[in-house]
Design a protein around this motif. Structure first.
Motif, mmCIF file in Angstrom:
data_model
loop_
_atom_site.group_PDB
_atom_site.id
_atom_site.type_symbol
_atom_site.label_atom_id
_atom_site.label_comp_id
_atom_site.label_asym_id
_atom_site.label_seq_id
_atom_site.Cartn_x
_atom_site.Cartn_y
_atom_site.Cartn_z
ATOM 1 N N LEU A 176 0.826 -1.203 0.000
ATOM 2 C CA LEU A 176 0.000 0.000 0.000
ATOM 3 C C LEU A 176 0.856 1.248 0.000
ATOM 4 C CD1 LEU A 176 -2.349 -1.186 2.876
ATOM 5 C CD2 LEU A 176 -2.986 -1.143 0.462
ATOM 6 N N SER A 177 0.390 2.266 -0.707
ATOM 7 C CA SER A 177 1.052 3.568 -0.685
ATOM 8 C C SER A 177 -0.026 4.647 -0.735
ATOM 9 C CB SER A 177 2.000 3.712 -1.879
ATOM 10 O OG SER A 177 2.663 4.963 -1.831
ATOM 11 N N PHE A 178 -0.020 5.550 0.265
ATOM 12 C CA PHE A 178 -1.008 6.627 0.331
ATOM 13 C C PHE A 178 -0.425 7.768 1.149
ATOM 14 C CE2 PHE A 178 -1.691 3.663 3.757
ATOM 15 C CZ PHE A 178 -1.915 4.431 4.873
ATOM 16 N N ARG A 179 -1.125 8.896 1.174
ATOM 17 C CA ARG A 179 -0.649 10.066 1.911
ATOM 18 C C ARG A 179 -1.651 10.465 2.985
ATOM 19 N NH1 ARG A 179 3.746 12.481 -0.348
ATOM 20 N NH2 ARG A 179 4.289 11.808 -2.470
ATOM 21 N N LEU A 180 -1.118 10.920 4.127
ATOM 22 C CA LEU A 180 -1.953 11.319 5.250
ATOM 23 C C LEU A 180 -2.032 12.837 5.352
ATOM 24 C CD1 LEU A 180 -0.935 9.044 8.263
ATOM 25 C CD2 LEU A 180 -3.120 9.058 7.080
ATOM 26 N N PRO A 181 -3.233 13.371 5.579
ATOM 27 C CA PRO A 181 -3.325 14.790 5.898
ATOM 28 C C PRO A 181 -2.905 14.999 7.349
ATOM 29 C CG PRO A 181 -5.494 13.770 6.014
ATOM 30 C CD PRO A 181 -4.538 12.712 5.518
ATOM 31 N N PRO A 182 -2.518 16.212 7.762
ATOM 32 C CA PRO A 182 -2.341 17.385 6.904
ATOM 33 C C PRO A 182 -0.935 17.485 6.307
ATOM 34 C CG PRO A 182 -2.071 18.015 9.187
ATOM 35 C CD PRO A 182 -2.365 16.546 9.190
ATOM 36 N N SER A 183 -0.022 16.632 6.766
ATOM 37 C CA SER A 183 1.367 16.745 6.326
ATOM 38 C C SER A 183 1.566 16.258 4.896
ATOM 39 C CB SER A 183 2.271 15.932 7.267
ATOM 40 O OG SER A 183 1.988 14.546 7.136
ATOM 41 N N ARG A 184 0.655 15.372 4.445
ATOM 42 C CA ARG A 184 0.754 14.761 3.115
ATOM 43 C C ARG A 184 1.995 13.881 2.990
ATOM 44 N NH1 ARG A 184 -3.584 13.986 0.999
ATOM 45 N NH2 ARG A 184 -2.613 13.788 -1.051
ATOM 46 N N GLU A 185 2.515 13.419 4.129
ATOM 47 C CA GLU A 185 3.643 12.500 4.069
ATOM 48 C C GLU A 185 3.177 11.144 3.545
ATOM 49 O OE1 GLU A 185 6.811 12.224 6.875
ATOM 50 O OE2 GLU A 185 5.945 13.837 8.089
ATOM 51 N N SER A 186 4.047 10.500 2.812
ATOM 52 C CA SER A 186 3.708 9.227 2.204
ATOM 53 C C SER A 186 3.834 8.088 3.205
ATOM 54 C CB SER A 186 4.623 8.963 1.005
ATOM 55 O OG SER A 186 4.313 7.719 0.412
ATOM 56 N N ILE A 187 2.847 7.189 3.177
ATOM 57 C CA ILE A 187 2.845 5.997 4.013
ATOM 58 C C ILE A 187 2.975 4.776 3.100
ATOM 59 C CG2 ILE A 187 1.540 4.578 5.634
ATOM 60 C CD1 ILE A 187 2.274 7.223 6.840
ATOM 61 N N ASP A 188 3.937 3.940 3.390
ATOM 62 C CA ASP A 188 4.102 2.686 2.656
ATOM 63 C C ASP A 188 3.975 1.541 3.653
ATOM 64 O OD1 ASP A 188 4.778 3.666 -0.055
ATOM 65 O OD2 ASP A 188 6.493 4.540 0.989
#
Length: 225
Positions: A176-188
């Motif tokens: 999985l790869s997505f981004r979290l608000p509010p930082s928009r950092e990528s999560i893998d």
């Protein structure tokens, strides 16, 4: 975080009434059930903070009910307290092997029940925090075998997420790869598909970095505030 939501499964009515009275006096929201079949249905559709269950139950034995709880999507990580009149090592070992978190020997009394709930309360609250879900609508990329599929997230917890991704099946292991608000950092992360509905799929996280875990916890905490 509100009252603990407890399921108490016991076919001996005096014991069931005692546990309900004691736990309610300690500010818990108690669901008393004297039928193990009813309990088996409940754990598949409601989330509980803790489950107290008697082993020697008609219809569905306590060991079988524990297995069902651990296989459910709602309560697979919920602390389970086995209550039994048996104290032999084999019974205790089997209880823990099928997924029990604690073992309480009968007969029970007010002092024993009060002491136990105060002891396990911290673990139950920690388990609740891990299962809290918040809405999350963002793009997610799922890599499965040689395919990469684009989808949408619906919500997220510390342990998993619900997504809308075409083509997933129970048992699939995905990246999985997505981004979290509010930082928009990528999560893998890697995850396993544990259920598939008409429009959504449930994915349980299997592996992710400590930094990503911290980001998810912070995101959930901000929404809760």
């Amino acid at each position: 975080m509100g009252s603990l939501k407890l399921l108490v499964v016991e076919d001996d009515l005096p014991s069931l009434e005692l546990m309900e009275e004691v736990f309610t006096s300690l500010q818990a929201d108690v669901r008393p059930v004297n039928n193990s079949e009813t309990a088996a249905a409940l754990v598949g559709k409601e989330k509980f903070d803790g489950i107290f269950l008697d082993l020697e139950m008609p219809r569905v034995h306590g060991f079988d009910l524990t297995n069902r709880i651990r296989e459910s999507s709602w309560n697979r990580s919920t602390p389970i307290i086995v209550v039994s009149g048996r104290s032999d090592r084999e019974t205790m070992q089997r209880s823990f092997s099928v997924g029990a978190s604690y073992f309480l020997q009968k007969p029970v009394d007010r002092q024993k029940l009060s002491r136990l709930l105060r002891t396990v309360r911290g673990g139950m609250l920690q388990s609740r925090r891990r299962s809290v879900r918040i809405p999350l609508h963002t793009e997610v990329m799922c890599s499965l075998d040689t395919r990469t599929i684009r989808g949408t997230t619906w919500n997220i917890s510390q342990t998993g997420m619900q997504v809308e991704v075409f083509g997933l099946q129970p048992g699939n292991v995905v990246q999985l790869s997505f981004r979290l608000p509010p930082s928009r950092e990528s999560i893998d992360a890697s995850g396993g598909v544990i259920w598939v509905g008409e429009n959504r799929q449930g994915i349980q996280f299997k592996k992710m970095s400590t930094h990503s875990q911290d980001l998810i916890r912070e995101c959930i905490a901000q929404v809760e505030q």
